[in-house]
Design a protein around this motif. Sequence first.
Motif, PDB file in Angstrom:
ATOM      1  N   ARG A  70       0.839  -1.205   0.000  1.00 61.75           N
ATOM      2  CA  ARG A  70       0.000   0.000   0.000  1.00 61.75           C
ATOM      3  C   ARG A  70       0.874   1.255   0.000  1.00 61.75           C
ATOM      4  O   ARG A  70       0.556   2.231  -0.695  1.00 61.75           O
ATOM      5  CB  ARG A  70      -0.916  -0.008   1.218  1.00 61.75           C
ATOM      6  CG  ARG A  70      -2.092  -0.944   1.020  1.00 61.75           C
ATOM      7  CD  ARG A  70      -2.960  -0.985   2.247  1.00 61.75           C
ATOM      8  NE  ARG A  70      -4.230  -1.643   1.952  1.00 61.75           N
ATOM      9  CZ  ARG A  70      -5.160  -1.858   2.867  1.00 61.75           C
ATOM     10  NH1 ARG A  70      -4.964  -1.488   4.116  1.00 61.75           N
ATOM     11  NH2 ARG A  70      -6.284  -2.454   2.537  1.00 61.75           N
ATOM     12  N   GLU A  71       1.968   1.200   0.754  1.00 62.65           N
ATOM     13  CA  GLU A  71       2.849   2.365   0.802  1.00 62.65           C
ATOM     14  C   GLU A  71       3.406   2.657  -0.593  1.00 62.65           C
ATOM     15  O   GLU A  71       3.438   3.806  -1.041  1.00 62.65           O
ATOM     16  CB  GLU A  71       3.985   2.094   1.798  1.00 62.65           C
ATOM     17  CG  GLU A  71       4.875   3.307   2.032  1.00 62.65           C
ATOM     18  CD  GLU A  71       6.111   2.988   2.862  1.00 62.65           C
ATOM     19  OE1 GLU A  71       6.115   1.933   3.540  1.00 62.65           O
ATOM     20  OE2 GLU A  71       7.059   3.785   2.815  1.00 62.65           O
TER      21      GLU A  71
ATOM     22  N   MET B  87       2.151   1.873  -3.500  1.00 65.11           N
ATOM     23  CA  MET B  87       1.108   2.396  -4.394  1.00 65.11           C
ATOM     24  C   MET B  87       0.822   3.858  -4.081  1.00 65.11           C
ATOM     25  O   MET B  87       0.675   4.677  -4.982  1.00 65.11           O
ATOM     26  CB  MET B  87      -0.183   1.584  -4.253  1.00 65.11           C
ATOM     27  CG  MET B  87      -0.082   0.142  -4.692  1.00 65.11           C
ATOM     28  SD  MET B  87       0.682  -0.086  -6.299  1.00 65.11           S
ATOM     29  CE  MET B  87      -0.681   0.309  -7.381  1.00 65.11           C
ATOM     30  N   GLU B  88       0.770   4.161  -2.790  1.00 62.88           N
ATOM     31  CA  GLU B  88       0.478   5.525  -2.387  1.00 62.88           C
ATOM     32  C   GLU B  88       1.551   6.470  -2.908  1.00 62.88           C
ATOM     33  O   GLU B  88       1.290   7.606  -3.275  1.00 62.88           O
ATOM     34  CB  GLU B  88       0.371   5.593  -0.862  1.00 62.88           C
ATOM     35  CG  GLU B  88      -0.166   6.898  -0.316  1.00 62.88           C
ATOM     36  CD  GLU B  88      -1.616   7.155  -0.737  1.00 62.88           C
ATOM     37  OE1 GLU B  88      -2.392   6.187  -0.815  1.00 62.88           O
ATOM     38  OE2 GLU B  88      -1.964   8.333  -0.996  1.00 62.88           O
ATOM     39  N   LYS B  89       2.791   5.960  -2.925  1.00 64.14           N
ATOM     40  CA  LYS B  89       3.888   6.811  -3.390  1.00 64.14           C
ATOM     41  C   LYS B  89       3.940   6.876  -4.911  1.00 64.14           C
ATOM     42  O   LYS B  89       4.846   7.494  -5.473  1.00 64.14           O
ATOM     43  CB  LYS B  89       5.216   6.283  -2.848  1.00 64.14           C
ATOM     44  CG  LYS B  89       5.362   6.561  -1.347  1.00 64.14           C
ATOM     45  CD  LYS B  89       6.782   6.431  -0.879  1.00 64.14           C
ATOM     46  CE  LYS B  89       6.935   7.019   0.509  1.00 64.14           C
ATOM     47  NZ  LYS B  89       7.682   6.129   1.406  1.00 64.14           N
ATOM     48  N   GLY B  90       3.010   6.210  -5.551  1.00 66.23           N
ATOM     49  CA  GLY B  90       2.912   6.373  -6.995  1.00 66.23           C
ATOM     50  C   GLY B  90       3.518   5.255  -7.828  1.00 66.23           C
ATOM     51  O   GLY B  90       3.771   5.435  -9.018  1.00 66.23           O
ATOM     52  N   ALA B  91       3.730   4.106  -7.209  1.00 61.90           N
ATOM     53  CA  ALA B  91       4.239   2.989  -7.994  1.00 61.90           C
ATOM     54  C   ALA B  91       3.181   2.580  -9.008  1.00 61.90           C
ATOM     55  O   ALA B  91       1.978   2.717  -8.774  1.00 61.90           O
ATOM     56  CB  ALA B  91       4.572   1.818  -7.081  1.00 61.90           C
TER      57      ALA B  91
END
Lengths: 274, 135, 528
Positions: free
Chosen positions: B92-93, B95-99
């Motif tokens: 989730r981290e 994805m949140e950072k834009g992966a």
Amino acid sequence: MSVIAISAWSHCHGEEIARRVARKLNFRSLGPELLGEVADRWQLPLPKLVAALGKQQTLLGVTPRERRRLLAYLEAAVLEKLAQDKVVTWGLGAHFYVMGVSHVLKVRLVLDWEARVRAMMEEGGMNEAAAAKALKKEDEARARMAHEIYRKQEDDPTLYDLTINLMQIDIEQAVEIVAEAVQHKRFKPMTFSRKLMKDQVLATQVKAELFSRHPDAQVSADGGQVLVTVPAVRRDQEKKISAVRDLARKVKGVASLKVEVVNDFLEEAAESMR
Amino acid sequence: MSDTLEVLVLDDEPIVGKRLKPALAKVGCAVEVFDSPAAALARIAEKEFDVVVTDIRMDEIDGMQVLEAVNRKSLRTKVIMITGYAMMSLAREAMEKGAFDFIAKPFTPEDLREVIGRAAQALRSPAEPPSALAG
Amino acid sequence: MPDDKQPAEPERGQAATVEGRYERIKAAEAARQALLTRPRFSFRTQIFLGFFLAFLFSFGIATSMVITIYLVENKMKFLEIASEYVTEIQQARRFEKNYFLYGTNLQDALEQVYLAKTILEKNSDELLRVAGDKRDSMIIPHLQRYEELLKRLAALESEPDSPRLNQKKKEIEMEVRQHGQEMVSFAQDVMTKEKESMARMVARSRNIHVLSFAVASIFMVYIAYFLGSSLLGTVNRFQGYAQRIAAGDFTPITPIRRFRDEFTELAITINQMLQELEAHEATLVQSHKMRAVGTLTAGVAHELNNPLNNITLTAHALLEDYREMNDDDRREMLGDLVNEAGRAQSIIKNLLDFARESGAQVEPLDLVALLKDTTHLAANQIKLSGIKMEFSATDNLPRVHGDAQQLQQVFLNLILNAMDASPKGGKIQVLVVPADEPNFVAVKIIDFGSGIPEHILGSIFDPFFTTKTKGKGTGLGLSVSQGIVAKHGGRIMVSSREGQGSTFSVVLPITTLPARIGGNMPRSGALS
Ligand SMILES: Nc1ncnc2c1ncn2[C@@H]1O[C@H](COP(=O)(O)OP(=O)(O)OP(=O)(O)O)[C@@H](O)[C@H]1O
Ligand SMILES: [Mg+2]
């Protein structure tokens, strides 16, 4: 897109919020109406299915074994739908079996006891004492179910991503909060979470398929590779393996299958006594 | 896939780069391989890649830092995280950072090619928000 | 249980475990035999004997007192009689004198003699006892002769015309006086003697009483001291046992004194209890270890994914491009496969070695190598939590004597504690150095995390003391570790500053001072 799993005790506006979130996001709402479908598909008695979830009591109740069987089918059906994405699920216990999937937003709704009792009184037309008693009984049945099957405490807030206190936040806003939260990038599906979900679907389907003949089978899946672990007495092991194989192969999506037998000491001991 | 896709692969396990380079070249990617995060970061600073594939758990610098560095350089670049330490919170981290995507080890070359294919698609239609697996 | 995973190895472990247990049971049985084969001399017997002796002694004193009183009483009675007798005789003599001087009646004197005679007759037995044969040889003949003479005088009086009356009177007078004299002096003599003897007797009896009182007091004090000190001594000894048991030393109690008593049964019961305690402790240690293993598996499973991924990628590359590859490429890839498989195996092996049930195998250990293994075991977990671990050791340290698995468990517990206390990006230092005291080696695990507040520093080694949440800590880590280290003859020390970090030091004796593991053999300090 993502999936939203809403968990709440009864009379906590779970259904209302779920439906409104679904409408707002243009998601599908997946609630107890699925139970009828499940009952039809596997020819299960609907009242028992409801009772298995700890919702309503049947006269005779459900044995733990029966409950595991009914829930195995239910899980398979629910997960199948959840894998299709864009779903708001509620009232099916889904929050228990999608625990580790990152693109499922797990929401818990809480409402205080008095408000719930009032809702129950209105709904059932009972007096306060009767409503409180019925509600208490229901909560207890559900808590027992959660512990018996999933070894979890349903109202443990650490199980959820988001807990909304409906005493402080009205329904309108709760709907908004949930709809907004799920837009966060962290709840986006990805190969990893997608794979987890798919494997979970596969495992529950194999399990449901095996249950009537092999209720003790434990099933896990990883990337389409299914591992079934069954207990068997030593001399029956070959037979058991092929029986499990034949059944499990029927399930779509099984890329490879491994059946492991563990020695059924209990049964062996029982046999040696005969 | 007509034009070549510029791909950077970073993993402190050298075998990963060694195997992915030919596997991705096959589908028309120009692959640069690194097993040192520092060297990879230096390269990222120089050049705008189409796709960056990075491991998360590495000594000194971790994949999240690489992701941030890529984002600083260009928002167009799709970052695919691969990790042996896949956990819900980490995923989730990322994805949140834009992966763009998050893949758990072990994966097959085909798995990665599929994801890179989707990344290429997303690159070609930049108007749409990069909702990786929509539909 | 690793049994089904590695069939060959566990048997060794199992056998060693069984052997270890067998050793312990044997030691306990030997202690039991030794305790029981001593002659029995129970405290009940000792107390009974003490009181019996005291009773005998006071009985003796009482008897002697009764006898003395009886004797004195006799003497007094006799003196009374004697003085009566003397009075009668003296009276008789007065009459006799009057007769001779004034010619008064002789009959009165005879009367008195007669009275004296009755007194003598009445008390002849007593007289015999006091005067012995003098009664028959002196007293009675004198009295009889005196009476006879008086009677003769009286006869002479009745015939006044008899010839030579006066002369005869004169003769008799002489004899009468002589006998009377002697009778009186003799009686007085006896009386003085008796008085003296009575005084002596009273004095002696007083002395005896004073003396026996002194002796009795000494005797009582001795008995009280003897019983008290042996009872108290034993109680103290058992208190010592309790202390060392509490400290985790489960060596059976062995006999110290030559006799068996009530405490022997207590010792045997304690030994039985120790055996059970030890079994329970072993289970506890093992289950805590499995918990640690559980903590580590997350890290290990993840670590395993790297070689697995390398294998997957390589195998797929081979599958896809086998035909286009040359031999060298294929060989290289196959080599990679073999290496990565080996790497995967070594990752699990370390953990499985540690997880296997300990058989208390004592051997000389290289602490540095042991700690490298341990830090390696925890390395992934530590990396996962974003913490750095630094390891440094003094070269050529002497070996210590111990059980590798158990010590590894201790160090792992300390490292995991340090990890829990450290913030993300923190650092843990592991040092292996010579200890401050000679013949000891120290392992220091230093963290720069939360530190331990002063007020709980005293309780961190208590079983079940934890500040962690329910799922995270059992509070058994340090307690189990302390037990293991104590069995190795070592100590765990802690120094901590709140907010700055903690240092846990484990000091262990080097091989020249072999410690006994498993608590089979008596430790020199414990039983002296
Ligand atoms: N390095 C340390 N830094 C700060 N506190 C510590 C440290 N080591 C131990 N403690 C404190 O001592 C307590 C007891 O430790 P112990 O290892 O016995 O149990 P635990 O770690 O809580 O549980 P478990 O070891 O079963 O996981 C801990 O809860 C913690 O409060
Ligand atoms: Mg601990």
